[in-house]
Design a protein around this motif. Sequence first.
Motif, PDB file in Angstrom:
ATOM      1  N   PRO A 103      -5.309   8.431   9.279  1.00  0.00           N
ATOM      2  CA  PRO A 103      -5.423   9.079   8.509  1.00  0.00           C
ATOM      3  C   PRO A 103      -6.264   8.465   6.985  1.00  0.00           C
ATOM      4  CG  PRO A 103      -3.043   8.823   8.453  1.00  0.00           C
ATOM      5  CD  PRO A 103      -3.863   7.402   9.489  1.00  0.00           C
ATOM      6  N   ARG A 128      -6.102   5.103   0.666  1.00  0.00           N
ATOM      7  CA  ARG A 128      -5.163   4.030   0.245  1.00  0.00           C
ATOM      8  C   ARG A 128      -4.807   2.046   0.319  1.00  0.00           C
ATOM      9  NH1 ARG A 128      -0.788   6.120   2.015  1.00  0.00           N
ATOM     10  NH2 ARG A 128      -0.283   4.093   3.418  1.00  0.00           N
ATOM     11  N   ASP A 129      -5.214   1.988   0.766  1.00  0.00           N
ATOM     12  CA  ASP A 129      -5.010   0.355   1.816  1.00  0.00           C
ATOM     13  C   ASP A 129      -6.484  -0.238   1.004  1.00  0.00           C
ATOM     14  OD1 ASP A 129      -3.643   0.535   3.103  1.00  0.00           O
ATOM     15  OD2 ASP A 129      -4.540  -0.019   5.275  1.00  0.00           O
ATOM     16  N   ARG A 188      -3.872  -1.646  11.610  1.00  0.00           N
ATOM     17  CA  ARG A 188      -2.492  -2.439  11.154  1.00  0.00           C
ATOM     18  C   ARG A 188      -2.431  -3.606  13.065  1.00  0.00           C
ATOM     19  NH1 ARG A 188      -1.188   1.353   7.525  1.00  0.00           N
ATOM     20  NH2 ARG A 188      -0.580   0.558   5.592  1.00  0.00           N
ATOM     21  N   SER A 247       0.849  -0.767   0.196  1.00  0.00           N
ATOM     22  CA  SER A 247      -0.375   0.179  -0.068  1.00  0.00           C
ATOM     23  C   SER A 247       0.792   1.260   0.159  1.00  0.00           C
ATOM     24  CB  SER A 247      -1.426  -0.538   1.416  1.00  0.00           C
ATOM     25  OG  SER A 247      -1.698   1.067   1.227  1.00  0.00           O
ATOM     26  N   GLY A 248       0.614   1.761  -1.372  1.00  0.00           N
ATOM     27  CA  GLY A 248       2.331   2.784  -1.132  1.00  0.00           C
ATOM     28  C   GLY A 248       3.553   2.651  -0.664  1.00  0.00           C
ATOM     29  N   ALA A 306       0.672  -3.400   4.269  1.00  0.00           N
ATOM     30  CA  ALA A 306      -1.004  -3.396   4.118  1.00  0.00           C
ATOM     31  C   ALA A 306      -1.800  -4.913   4.475  1.00  0.00           C
ATOM     32  CB  ALA A 306      -2.490  -2.604   3.294  1.00  0.00           C
ATOM     33  N   ASP A 346      -6.356   9.528   3.953  1.00  0.00           N
ATOM     34  CA  ASP A 346      -6.017   8.620   2.848  1.00  0.00           C
ATOM     35  C   ASP A 346      -5.095   7.695   2.795  1.00  0.00           C
ATOM     36  OD1 ASP A 346      -3.995   9.978   4.372  1.00  0.00           O
ATOM     37  OD2 ASP A 346      -2.951  11.141   2.201  1.00  0.00           O
ATOM     38  N   ARG A 347      -4.265   7.404   4.490  1.00  0.00           N
ATOM     39  CA  ARG A 347      -4.048   6.050   4.149  1.00  0.00           C
ATOM     40  C   ARG A 347      -4.896   4.700   3.835  1.00  0.00           C
ATOM     41  NH1 ARG A 347      -0.939   4.115   9.902  1.00  0.00           N
ATOM     42  NH2 ARG A 347      -3.076   2.586   9.872  1.00  0.00           N
ATOM     43  N   GLU A 374       4.571   1.555   2.179  1.00  0.00           N
ATOM     44  CA  GLU A 374       4.041   0.778   3.559  1.00  0.00           C
ATOM     45  C   GLU A 374       3.253  -1.168   2.869  1.00  0.00           C
ATOM     46  OE1 GLU A 374       2.375   3.339   6.697  1.00  0.00           O
ATOM     47  OE2 GLU A 374       1.919   3.599   4.954  1.00  0.00           O
TER      48      GLU A 374
END
Length: 248
Positions: free
Chosen positions: A101, A107-108, A83, A28-29, A33, A103-104, A31
């Motif tokens: 967040p 994104r996930d 997480r 995920s970017g 997930a 946006d996170r 990171e």
Amino acid sequence: MKRFCFCVLLLCSLPLMAATPERVTFPSGSETASGLLYLPSGAGPHPAIIVIHEWWGLNDWIKEQANELAGEGYVALAVDLYRGQVASDPEMAHELSRGLPQDRGIRDLVAAFDFLAKRKDVDPQRIGAVGWCMGGGYAAQFAVAEPNLRAVAINYGPLPTEKAALARIHAMVLGNFGGQDRGIPPSSVEAFVAAMKDLHKEVDAKIYPDAGHAFENPNNSQGYKPEDAKDAQERMKRFFARTLKGNG
């Protein structure tokens, strides 16, 4: 995004699972997930549903929902937006939800979509999502962010209001809401439906007059509405059968 999650803490244990889920990870970017993957019987390709948890985190009730969806023939991926953390009381749930967040989180969810779409046992044209409470709000925002999402079920989650955002929704939308929900009043649901219909989007939202927030969760001892919950679950079952399986 405001999160109106005044659910009662989940205390009950999960019934025996039909199958043991697999913990999976996906990028995920920059990171990583993760989530729990529940598989139906048969080789597929199957339709798939991304399951989005309440503000409590990926707890037993959400696992149960994903397991039941797998039993109905869907590849179900319950994404862990926290997480690995799960709230043990309302204060912790509040802090976890505030600390996520937006946006996170989105994104996930998009990363989860990409993960499923690449699997040989999943039909990438038949991927949907469902969420409750905070997860219902994320399901709505996920529909804005992912144009290839086919169907989304929003259960008493905050709704987007900007017309430009609603215009980006291509998924068919089902909603279940409580008429006594002070965080998400019927007027906001009605405004969302009207705006979606003005944009010629497919939307079906039902308001249960006597229900409040989190009325589908049996562990919400003060607000669980068994008949309304059963109806909402049946609506979702029919909705996904029609939109992801082509039944009816």
